[in-house]
Design a protein around this motif. Structure first.
Motif, short mmCIF file in Angstrom:
data_model
loop_
_atom_site.label_atom_id
_atom_site.label_comp_id
_atom_site.label_asym_id
_atom_site.label_seq_id
_atom_site.Cartn_x
_atom_site.Cartn_y
_atom_site.Cartn_z
N GLN A 188 75.71 -84.02 -0.07
CA GLN A 188 76.96 -84.74 0.10
C GLN A 188 76.72 -86.19 0.53
OE1 GLN A 188 79.30 -82.36 2.78
NE2 GLN A 188 80.23 -81.22 1.11
N ALA A 189 75.72 -86.43 1.35
CA ALA A 189 75.41 -87.80 1.77
C ALA A 189 74.94 -88.63 0.58
CB ALA A 189 74.36 -87.79 2.87
N VAL A 190 74.11 -88.04 -0.26
CA VAL A 190 73.62 -88.77 -1.44
C VAL A 190 74.77 -89.06 -2.39
CG1 VAL A 190 72.17 -88.55 -3.50
CG2 VAL A 190 71.26 -87.93 -1.27
N VAL A 211 79.66 -76.15 -7.30
CA VAL A 211 79.16 -75.32 -6.21
C VAL A 211 79.94 -74.02 -6.12
CG1 VAL A 211 78.96 -75.18 -3.70
CG2 VAL A 211 78.22 -77.24 -4.88
N ASN A 212 81.26 -74.08 -6.20
CA ASN A 212 82.08 -72.87 -6.08
C ASN A 212 81.92 -71.94 -7.27
OD1 ASN A 212 83.06 -73.63 -3.59
ND2 ASN A 212 84.80 -74.69 -4.46
N ASN A 253 83.41 -85.87 -6.10
CA ASN A 253 83.43 -84.80 -5.10
C ASN A 253 84.14 -83.56 -5.63
OD1 ASN A 253 81.99 -86.08 -3.08
ND2 ASN A 253 83.81 -86.99 -2.16
N ALA A 254 85.20 -83.75 -6.40
CA ALA A 254 85.89 -82.60 -6.99
C ALA A 254 85.00 -81.87 -7.99
CB ALA A 254 87.18 -83.07 -7.66
N ALA A 261 85.83 -95.96 -6.13
CA ALA A 261 86.92 -95.64 -7.05
C ALA A 261 86.74 -94.27 -7.69
CB ALA A 261 87.02 -96.70 -8.14
N LEU A 262 85.50 -93.81 -7.81
CA LEU A 262 85.22 -92.53 -8.47
C LEU A 262 84.84 -91.43 -7.49
CD1 LEU A 262 83.09 -93.82 -11.46
CD2 LEU A 262 85.48 -93.12 -11.49
#
Length: 75
Positions: A33-35, A56-57, A49-50, A43-44
């Motif tokens: 997540q940090a990377v 992952v899910n 993240n989505a 803007a993206l």
């Protein structure tokens, strides 16, 4: 830790292996997540993240399908 869990003979050893598996999973998640946060334009960032969350899910469910199919095939 997964191998240690498979070969554990006691509950304490299995619990320790599960603890280390969970801790390493959290550590990998935080690094990823940090990377993503640092390398993505602001803007993206929401879209990236989505998409990351979707991957992952869905991997959890795909792993369950593969495990079920393997168990049915083996017997």
């Amino acid at each position: 830790s997964t191998i240690a869990l498979g070969f554990s003979k006691t509950v304490v050893c299995a619990m320790l292996a599960l603890f280390f598996m969970g801790a390493s999973d959290v550590l990998i998640l935080m690094v990823r997540q940090a990377v993503v946060y640092e390398r993505t334009d602001s803007a993206l960032r929401g879209r990236v993240n989505a998409f990351d969350s979707l991957l992952v899910n869905s991997s959890v469910y795909l792993g369950a399908i593969v495990a079920s199919a393997s168990a049915a095939w083996i017997g």
